[in-house]
Write a protein that holds these residues in place. Structure first.
Motif, short mmCIF file in Angstrom:
data_model
loop_
_atom_site.label_atom_id
_atom_site.label_comp_id
_atom_site.label_asym_id
_atom_site.label_seq_id
_atom_site.Cartn_x
_atom_site.Cartn_y
_atom_site.Cartn_z
N LEU A 130 21.24 -17.62 -5.21
CA LEU A 130 20.42 -18.26 -3.72
C LEU A 130 20.40 -19.90 -4.79
CD1 LEU A 130 19.23 -15.96 -1.68
CD2 LEU A 130 21.30 -17.35 -1.10
N SER A 136 21.80 -23.65 -4.13
CA SER A 136 21.10 -24.39 -3.82
C SER A 136 21.34 -25.70 -4.73
CB SER A 136 19.28 -24.13 -3.22
OG SER A 136 18.59 -24.54 -3.03
N ARG A 143 21.91 -24.94 2.35
CA ARG A 143 20.74 -24.55 3.39
C ARG A 143 21.06 -22.88 2.86
NH1 ARG A 143 21.96 -28.68 6.97
NH2 ARG A 143 22.94 -26.90 8.18
N TRP A 144 22.04 -22.18 2.47
CA TRP A 144 22.32 -20.69 2.69
C TRP A 144 21.21 -20.16 2.78
CZ3 TRP A 144 27.02 -17.36 1.28
CH2 TRP A 144 28.46 -17.88 2.40
N THR A 145 20.55 -18.92 3.25
CA THR A 145 19.87 -18.24 3.36
C THR A 145 19.83 -16.70 2.33
OG1 THR A 145 19.24 -17.55 5.15
CG2 THR A 145 18.17 -19.36 4.72
N SER A 184 18.74 -29.21 12.30
CA SER A 184 18.26 -28.48 11.10
C SER A 184 17.36 -30.14 10.97
CB SER A 184 18.73 -27.76 10.53
OG SER A 184 17.83 -28.25 8.90
N GLU A 223 19.74 -14.31 3.87
CA GLU A 223 20.21 -14.09 6.05
C GLU A 223 21.42 -14.23 5.58
OE1 GLU A 223 19.60 -13.36 10.75
OE2 GLU A 223 18.92 -15.47 9.54
N ASP A 224 21.90 -15.14 4.39
CA ASP A 224 23.55 -15.62 5.31
C ASP A 224 24.43 -15.23 3.70
OD1 ASP A 224 23.48 -17.96 7.38
OD2 ASP A 224 22.49 -19.27 5.73
N ASP A 249 18.89 -13.73 -5.51
CA ASP A 249 18.34 -14.33 -6.08
C ASP A 249 19.27 -15.53 -6.38
OD1 ASP A 249 15.95 -13.43 -3.83
OD2 ASP A 249 14.85 -12.58 -5.61
#
Length: 313
Positions: A187, A191, A202-204, A70, A206-207, A184
């Protein structure tokens, strides 16, 4: 030593078996959740798998490493089968990871779970220094000082005691996470709450989706706090094998200093206690003295340390 962008299912099974053998020998598993989930993910930029097989055999996996890049930092984890240690496999895996990194990567971080002597010896020999320590803290819920009252609208079977009543900030309410609606917002708060955290922040999507798809996930155990402007915080509890965990607890910066974090801590513990959980674990960075002190004041004791070793490249 082979290098892969992704792994077939049969290889994933062998690596999981390797991890189980290491856990039996060491008393602790070699991989964190992120590494384990990534075993079966499709190829992704910056992620590489390294597989060491028994000599003259394509069947037996005796060593494994995973690295993710990263920006200018690479993070890795590795494991060597207990019956094949002290033969240079660990050194070979570390050096293969280093050799694979491009010129833009200036630092390599490697987790060692349990702070074992063998891991420290390998890290020292390869020029790594202790960079970060993650504490696992634990306590039983027997004798916990529960509040004498909970806010209106919360479950009636939560435990009560002689502690101060729990009050939510004005205009704030609690409810379980709603899959398909809250991702959303969750997240965004995650964040913001973990903006300085090297991994959690940094979680997305997908995570998050990977965790929601896990067998242990229970939306009732992910309690979110909201006001009319949106989500303010959450306490995500996790239960596996009869043990509870403060999995992730986050508060949006706009709600910090309101007492919401303490309230969320208590409601998550009460949720687990009401479902029969008698022991709770959590993780906190050694450097976060405020959090460690708070949890220690609530009766949690340090039971394990994981060490992240760092090396400039």
């Amino acid at each position: 030593m082979s290098q892969h962008a992704s792994l077939p299912g049969r290889e994933v099974h062998k690596i999981v078996t390797l991890a189980h053998r290491c856990a039996e020998a060491d008393g602790i598993g070699p991989f964190n959740e992120q590494t384990t989930l990534a075993l079966s993910r499709p190829p992704a930029p910056g992620r590489t798998h390294f597989v060491a097989r028994q000599e003259d055999s394509d069947m037996d996996v005796v060593g494994y490493a995973q690295v993710e890049v990263s920006g200018s930092t690479a993070s890795a984890e590795l494991a060597v089968d207990p019956e094949h240690r002290r033969r240079g496999l660990g050194t070979g895996l570390v050096r293969s990871v280093v050799d694979s990194l491009g010129p833009k990567v200036s630092r390599l971080l490697v987790w060692a779970h349990g702070d074992l002597d063998a891991a420290a010896a390998l890290a020292g020999a390869e020029g790594f220094e202790r960079d970060r320590v993650l504490f696992q803290l634990s306590r039983g819920l027997e004798g916990f000082e529960w509040p004498r009252a909970w806010p209106d609208g919360l479950p009636g079977n939560w435990p009560t005691g002689d502690g101060p009543a729990v009050r939510l900030p004005e205009g704030v309410s609690l409810r379980p996470f709603e899959v398909g609606r809250d991702e959303d917002e969750w997240l965004r708060v995650n964040s913001a709450a973990f903006a300085d955290h090297p991994e959690q922040g940094r979680w997305t999507l997908e995570d998050l989706g990977d965790r929601i798809a896990e067998r242990w996930f229970d939306p009732e155990g992910l309690l979110v706090a909201r006001d009319e402007a949106g989500m303010l915080g959450f306490h995500w509890t996790k239960v596996e094998g009869g043990v509870g965990e403060v999995y992730v607890l986050g508060v949006d910066p706009r709600a910090q200093g309101t007492g919401l974090g303490k309230a969320l801590t208590l409601v998550g513990l009460a949720h687990m206690a009401a479902h029969g959980i008698r022991q709770v674990d959590l993780y906190a960075d050694e450097s976060n003295a405020r959090a460690v002190g708070l949890y220690r004041s609530q009766g949690f004791e340090i039971v394990r340390s994981d060490v992240q070793w760092g090396k400039p490249l």
